[in-house]
Design a protein around this motif. Structure first.
Motif, PDB file in Angstrom:
ATOM      1  N   ARG A 305     -12.370  16.548   7.651  1.00  0.00           N
ATOM      2  CA  ARG A 305     -12.182  15.506   6.634  1.00  0.00           C
ATOM      3  C   ARG A 305     -12.587  14.152   7.189  1.00  0.00           C
ATOM      4  NH1 ARG A 305      -6.546  17.334   3.998  1.00  0.00           N
ATOM      5  NH2 ARG A 305      -7.373  18.469   2.206  1.00  0.00           N
ATOM      6  N   GLY A 306     -12.951  13.277   6.273  1.00  0.00           N
ATOM      7  CA  GLY A 306     -13.289  11.925   6.660  1.00  0.00           C
ATOM      8  C   GLY A 306     -12.244  10.938   6.180  1.00  0.00           C
ATOM      9  N   HIS A 307     -12.177   9.800   6.848  1.00  0.00           N
ATOM     10  CA  HIS A 307     -11.369   8.666   6.398  1.00  0.00           C
ATOM     11  C   HIS A 307     -12.222   7.414   6.567  1.00  0.00           C
ATOM     12  CE1 HIS A 307     -10.496   9.010  10.776  1.00  0.00           C
ATOM     13  NE2 HIS A 307     -10.620   7.681  10.730  1.00  0.00           N
ATOM     14  N   ILE A 308     -11.736   6.279   6.094  1.00  0.00           N
ATOM     15  CA  ILE A 308     -12.491   5.039   6.175  1.00  0.00           C
ATOM     16  C   ILE A 308     -12.021   4.245   7.387  1.00  0.00           C
ATOM     17  CG2 ILE A 308     -13.203   2.949   4.974  1.00  0.00           C
ATOM     18  CD1 ILE A 308     -14.041   5.696   3.690  1.00  0.00           C
ATOM     19  N   SER A 309     -12.962   3.906   8.251  1.00  0.00           N
ATOM     20  CA  SER A 309     -12.686   3.060   9.411  1.00  0.00           C
ATOM     21  C   SER A 309     -13.454   1.758   9.272  1.00  0.00           C
ATOM     22  CB  SER A 309     -13.080   3.764  10.713  1.00  0.00           C
ATOM     23  OG  SER A 309     -12.200   4.821  11.011  1.00  0.00           O
ATOM     24  N   VAL A 310     -13.063   0.760  10.062  1.00  0.00           N
ATOM     25  CA  VAL A 310     -13.729  -0.542  10.024  1.00  0.00           C
ATOM     26  C   VAL A 310     -13.791  -1.092  11.438  1.00  0.00           C
ATOM     27  CG1 VAL A 310     -11.540  -1.742   9.502  1.00  0.00           C
ATOM     28  CG2 VAL A 310     -13.721  -2.871   9.010  1.00  0.00           C
ATOM     29  N   VAL A 323      -8.576   2.448  11.651  1.00  0.00           N
ATOM     30  CA  VAL A 323      -8.519   3.079  10.332  1.00  0.00           C
ATOM     31  C   VAL A 323      -8.240   2.017   9.278  1.00  0.00           C
ATOM     32  CG1 VAL A 323      -7.295   4.718   8.871  1.00  0.00           C
ATOM     33  CG2 VAL A 323      -7.760   5.289  11.264  1.00  0.00           C
ATOM     34  N   ALA A 324      -9.053   2.002   8.220  1.00  0.00           N
ATOM     35  CA  ALA A 324      -8.822   1.096   7.096  1.00  0.00           C
ATOM     36  C   ALA A 324      -8.142   1.802   5.934  1.00  0.00           C
ATOM     37  CB  ALA A 324     -10.148   0.487   6.621  1.00  0.00           C
ATOM     38  N   LEU A 325      -8.485   3.077   5.691  1.00  0.00           N
ATOM     39  CA  LEU A 325      -7.889   3.833   4.586  1.00  0.00           C
ATOM     40  C   LEU A 325      -7.964   5.315   4.916  1.00  0.00           C
ATOM     41  CD1 LEU A 325      -6.671   3.714   1.708  1.00  0.00           C
ATOM     42  CD2 LEU A 325      -9.000   3.937   0.803  1.00  0.00           C
ATOM     43  N   ARG A 326      -6.818   5.964   4.881  1.00  0.00           N
ATOM     44  CA  ARG A 326      -6.750   7.403   5.136  1.00  0.00           C
ATOM     45  C   ARG A 326      -5.868   8.048   4.071  1.00  0.00           C
ATOM     46  NH1 ARG A 326      -7.054  10.152  10.244  1.00  0.00           N
ATOM     47  NH2 ARG A 326      -6.447   8.253  11.346  1.00  0.00           N
ATOM     48  N   ARG A 327      -6.314   9.179   3.542  1.00  0.00           N
ATOM     49  CA  ARG A 327      -5.535   9.929   2.563  1.00  0.00           C
ATOM     50  C   ARG A 327      -5.457  11.389   3.025  1.00  0.00           C
ATOM     51  NH1 ARG A 327      -2.582   7.020  -0.372  1.00  0.00           N
ATOM     52  NH2 ARG A 327      -2.761   8.292  -2.253  1.00  0.00           N
ATOM     53  N   ASP A 328      -4.757  12.207   2.260  1.00  0.00           N
ATOM     54  CA  ASP A 328      -4.687  13.627   2.605  1.00  0.00           C
ATOM     55  C   ASP A 328      -5.843  14.403   1.965  1.00  0.00           C
ATOM     56  OD1 ASP A 328      -3.922  13.523  -0.015  1.00  0.00           O
ATOM     57  OD2 ASP A 328      -2.032  14.605   0.255  1.00  0.00           O
ATOM     58  N   TYR A 329      -6.898  13.691   1.573  1.00  0.00           N
ATOM     59  CA  TYR A 329      -8.132  14.294   1.082  1.00  0.00           C
ATOM     60  C   TYR A 329      -9.296  13.508   1.675  1.00  0.00           C
ATOM     61  CZ  TYR A 329      -7.036  10.634  -2.369  1.00  0.00           C
ATOM     62  OH  TYR A 329      -6.664   9.452  -2.983  1.00  0.00           O
ATOM     63  N   HIS A 330     -10.481  14.075   1.577  1.00  0.00           N
ATOM     64  CA  HIS A 330     -11.662  13.504   2.218  1.00  0.00           C
ATOM     65  C   HIS A 330     -12.071  12.186   1.552  1.00  0.00           C
ATOM     66  CE1 HIS A 330     -15.590  13.446   4.217  1.00  0.00           C
ATOM     67  NE2 HIS A 330     -16.124  13.164   3.047  1.00  0.00           N
ATOM     68  N   CYS A 360      -7.982  -4.832  -2.081  1.00  0.00           N
ATOM     69  CA  CYS A 360      -7.562  -5.279  -0.756  1.00  0.00           C
ATOM     70  C   CYS A 360      -6.374  -6.229  -0.871  1.00  0.00           C
ATOM     71  CB  CYS A 360      -8.717  -5.974  -0.049  1.00  0.00           C
ATOM     72  SG  CYS A 360      -8.365  -6.384   1.669  1.00  0.00           S
ATOM     73  N   ARG A 361      -5.271  -5.884  -0.185  1.00  0.00           N
ATOM     74  CA  ARG A 361      -4.092  -6.761  -0.165  1.00  0.00           C
ATOM     75  C   ARG A 361      -4.104  -7.669   1.064  1.00  0.00           C
ATOM     76  NH1 ARG A 361       0.587  -2.387  -1.741  1.00  0.00           N
ATOM     77  NH2 ARG A 361      -0.122  -1.536   0.254  1.00  0.00           N
ATOM     78  N   GLU A 362      -4.548  -7.118   2.196  1.00  0.00           N
ATOM     79  CA  GLU A 362      -4.691  -7.923   3.399  1.00  0.00           C
ATOM     80  C   GLU A 362      -5.871  -7.376   4.184  1.00  0.00           C
ATOM     81  OE1 GLU A 362      -2.180  -9.412   7.341  1.00  0.00           O
ATOM     82  OE2 GLU A 362      -1.170  -8.328   5.715  1.00  0.00           O
ATOM     83  N   PHE A 363      -6.904  -8.191   4.327  1.00  0.00           N
ATOM     84  CA  PHE A 363      -8.148  -7.748   4.946  1.00  0.00           C
ATOM     85  C   PHE A 363      -7.941  -7.526   6.445  1.00  0.00           C
ATOM     86  CE2 PHE A 363     -12.330  -8.395   6.849  1.00  0.00           C
ATOM     87  CZ  PHE A 363     -13.145  -7.675   6.001  1.00  0.00           C
ATOM     88  N   PRO A 364      -8.511  -6.436   7.036  1.00  0.00           N
ATOM     89  CA  PRO A 364      -9.287  -5.393   6.364  1.00  0.00           C
ATOM     90  C   PRO A 364      -8.555  -4.050   6.264  1.00  0.00           C
ATOM     91  CG  PRO A 364      -9.865  -5.444   8.682  1.00  0.00           C
ATOM     92  CD  PRO A 364      -8.745  -6.439   8.493  1.00  0.00           C
ATOM     93  N   TYR A 365      -7.223  -4.015   6.588  1.00  0.00           N
ATOM     94  CA  TYR A 365      -6.547  -2.731   6.766  1.00  0.00           C
ATOM     95  C   TYR A 365      -5.575  -2.341   5.650  1.00  0.00           C
ATOM     96  CZ  TYR A 365      -8.097  -3.878  11.520  1.00  0.00           C
ATOM     97  OH  TYR A 365      -8.847  -4.239  12.609  1.00  0.00           O
ATOM     98  N   ASP A 366      -5.292  -3.244   4.721  1.00  0.00           N
ATOM     99  CA  ASP A 366      -4.255  -2.970   3.721  1.00  0.00           C
ATOM    100  C   ASP A 366      -4.875  -2.900   2.337  1.00  0.00           C
ATOM    101  OD1 ASP A 366      -1.923  -2.601   2.379  1.00  0.00           O
ATOM    102  OD2 ASP A 366      -1.048  -4.566   2.841  1.00  0.00           O
ATOM    103  N   TRP A 367      -4.830  -1.714   1.710  1.00  0.00           N
ATOM    104  CA  TRP A 367      -5.458  -1.471   0.405  1.00  0.00           C
ATOM    105  C   TRP A 367      -4.475  -0.761  -0.520  1.00  0.00           C
ATOM    106  CZ3 TRP A 367     -10.591  -3.057  -0.260  1.00  0.00           C
ATOM    107  CH2 TRP A 367     -11.230  -3.457   0.915  1.00  0.00           C
ATOM    108  N   ALA A 368      -4.523  -1.127  -1.803  1.00  0.00           N
ATOM    109  CA  ALA A 368      -3.669  -0.508  -2.821  1.00  0.00           C
ATOM    110  C   ALA A 368      -4.542   0.068  -3.925  1.00  0.00           C
ATOM    111  CB  ALA A 368      -2.701  -1.535  -3.397  1.00  0.00           C
ATOM    112  N   LEU A 369      -4.168   1.246  -4.423  1.00  0.00           N
ATOM    113  CA  LEU A 369      -4.931   1.872  -5.501  1.00  0.00           C
ATOM    114  C   LEU A 369      -4.862   0.998  -6.744  1.00  0.00           C
ATOM    115  CD1 LEU A 369      -6.578   4.356  -6.344  1.00  0.00           C
ATOM    116  CD2 LEU A 369      -4.439   5.409  -7.099  1.00  0.00           C
ATOM    117  N   HIS A 370      -6.029   0.643  -7.286  1.00  0.00           N
ATOM    118  CA  HIS A 370      -6.116  -0.273  -8.423  1.00  0.00           C
ATOM    119  C   HIS A 370      -6.418   0.461  -9.731  1.00  0.00           C
ATOM    120  CE1 HIS A 370      -7.149  -3.882 -10.721  1.00  0.00           C
ATOM    121  NE2 HIS A 370      -8.290  -3.295 -11.061  1.00  0.00           N
ATOM    122  N   ALA A 371      -7.341   1.417  -9.710  1.00  0.00           N
ATOM    123  CA  ALA A 371      -7.742   2.090 -10.950  1.00  0.00           C
ATOM    124  C   ALA A 371      -8.376   3.433 -10.616  1.00  0.00           C
ATOM    125  CB  ALA A 371      -8.725   1.226 -11.738  1.00  0.00           C
TER     126      ALA A 371
END
Length: 554
Positions: A305-310, A323-330, A360-371
């Protein structure tokens, strides 16, 4: 505008193959297309048999591999209309339908209808007239970079045929899978051609250049095919073993260049290689507080699986990778865009069959699902772009049994990051071509021109190269693009592909694929070696292309 009146010739009307059912469903879902009847295929007409050895082998292979799609009956209880099934010799009833097009899915209907049966003639995919499996085997034997399938149009009263649309598909190494793939991709090819004919209210159809007829394989061709089948199969086994051993086969890594995009030479760019049992791919650049960041997919070989790194560029190197964003799916392809001062990310998450937009709530590591959008749809490598005041979603959608996302480009007009309203383009899929359908990055504005980076998925390779397609026209009713530049994987030894490109504020970044990446911990960021003088603009990396006008699936 009048709907296009259509009848379909089915080989087995009571229990059509899965690809035939999908075509019927897509035609019935389009209000501008009017499916009026099914026509039973002439039972006495069969395709030519071809070489006996090839025919025997293909029958055996088909039994071993099986059919990808099931032959499901059409659900006649849940239909937009009540289409009758007519006998092919019931000419009075067929002519009385006042048809524009007959789509022949048997390949055997030429010459059996009267001249006035359909205004725009009888259409059929070219390979249906050839012996089963012969086109697929011929492509493997010839090492064709792609398989061209064409939609032919013939008048009912004469043998003349013209090519009205062509799709190009990446070649698979098993002939039976090639054949199934061609059948599946005939569906978007036909649907796109029907939409174009309806939109233009065509009196006659444009004639495109005819693809070369493949050489029918004989005994020698069959031996070549079997040798390549064994070799390619063994290579895939070795690749799987390499994954288990940590050798990182097919490893992607990043290359970056500080300077003008037109001077980019991947052979001399700085390499950024994962020091872990992973790879880096799908890079997107973003500036913040005077620093340049790179968001990318980090794929873990252990989990698959992949995740988003920065990471942040420091003295040309990619530093402080987290790691910028990781979920339990690719997750992959972290497309970044800004709207009203807010930063958003739309990563690929086709595993959960939807689009996701993260804020993005706080760059670059904090993200919230928007839509979210396109629930239940398999969509890949999507980009949301504000072009001349209008938001456009470019995405690659799979609607077939292969879950292939490399061959069809779909466009939607939308309201922005909320994705609350999606208006499909009138000609979706606007491109049906494995060499340039799948997105390879954000739409770029370079020297005042708009370019869509596209993956070149040819030569039997995922992500063989990158093409920059210049957007010539974009509206909800029409889309045209022209090939401007290309990058192929010939700039250094051991490279097998490159499939993503981004340009921002004087920096270029792309991903590159190696045949074998080597064991983790033995590679670090470095300047690519080379004593040659700096290359002239576009000389090695970006090749200037002879532009050509694309008409959908041309």
């Amino acid at each position: 505008m009048q709907a296009l009146r259509i009848a379909i010739v089915l080989p087995t009307p009571d229990r059509p193959a899965g690809w035939c059912t999908r075509l019927v469903e897509q035609i019935e879902a389009e209000p501008r297309l009017d499916l009026r009847a099914f026509i039973a295929c002439p039972s006495h007409m069969q395709p030519s048999s071809g070489n006996a050895l090839v025919r025997t082998w293909y029958a055996f292979e088909r039994k071993v591999v099986g059919k990808l799609q099931a032959a499901d009956p059409l659900d006649r209880s849940n239909r937009r209309g009540n289409c009758p099934t007519l006998a092919n010799d019931d000419h009075l009833a067929i002519v009385g339908m006042d048809l524009d097009v007959i789509v022949d899915l048997s390949g055997q209907a030429a010459g059996i209808f009267p001249a006035e049966v359909a205004r725009l003639g009888i259409w059929h995919p070219d390979f249906l007239r050839r012996p089963a499996g012969s086109t697929a085997i011929a492509a493997i034997v010839a090492r064709d970079p792609v398989i061209a399938i064409s939609l032919l149009c013939g008048a009912a009263d004469r043998g003349e045929e013209t090519t009205i649309a062509t799709a190009r598909l990446n070649t698979k190494f098993v002939a039976s899978r090639n054949e199934d793939f061609m059948l599946e991709k005939a569906v978007p090819l036909i649907v796109n051609a029907l939409k174009r004919a309806q939109a233009s209210q065509a009196v006659e159809l444009p004639a495109l250049p005819r693809s070369a007829e493949p050489r029918q394989p004989g005994g020698a061709g069959l031996c070549t095919y079997l040798a390549r089948l064994g070799g390619d199969g063994a290579a895939k086994v070795v690749e799987k073993v390499g994954e288990k051993l940590g050798a990182r086969p097919g490893m992607f890594f990043l290359k970056s260049h500080a300077g003008a995009w037109s001077e980019f030479d991947p052979a001399r760019a700085t390499a950024h290689v994962s020091a872990k049992n992973s790879y880096f791919a799908d890079p997107f650049l973003w500036e913040r507080a005077g620093a340049m960041y790179c968001f990318f997919e980090e794929f873990d070989y252990r989990t698959g699986r992949g995740h988003i790194s920065v990471g942040r560029f420091e003295d040309g190197q990619l530093a402080d990778i987290r790691v910028a964003l990781r979920r339990d799916y690719h997750l992959s392809f972290p497309h970044l865009f800004e709207h009203e001062g807010e930063l958003y990310m739309m990563p690929e998450c086709c595993e959960v069959r939807r689009l996701e937009v993260w804020k993005c709530r706080e760059f670059p590591y904090d993200w919230a699902l928007h839509a979210t959008a396109l629930e239940g749809v398999v969509a890949a490598d999507s980009t949301l772009n504000l072009i001349d005041g209008t938001w456009w979603l470019f995405t690659n959608i799979s609607d077939d049994a292969f879950l292939d996302m490399n061959t069809q480009l779909h466009i939607f007009r939308t309201d922005g990051p909320d994705l609350a309203r999606l208006e499909p383009h009138a000609l979706n899929p606007v491109v049906v071509d494995a060499r340039e359908a799948r997105n390879a990055g954000r739409i770029l504005k370079l020297d005042g021109r708009l370019y869509r980076p596209a993956q070149d998925n040819s030569h039997g390779t995922y992500g063989y190269g990158v093409r920059l397609m210049e957007i010539a026209h974009l509206s909800l009713d029409d889309y045209r693009e022209e090939l401007a530049f290309s990058i192929e994987p010939d700039f250094e030894p051991g490279i097998t592909g490159c499939h993503h490109l981004d340009v921002r504020a004087g920096r270029v970044v792309m991903d590159v694929r190696k045949r074998v990446g080597g064991f983790a911990g033995r590679a670090t960021g470095r300047k690519a070696p080379g004593s040659a003088p700096a290359m002239a603009p576009l000389a090695t990396g970006l090749r200037s292309a002879r532009t050509r006008h694309l008409k959908g699936s041309e």
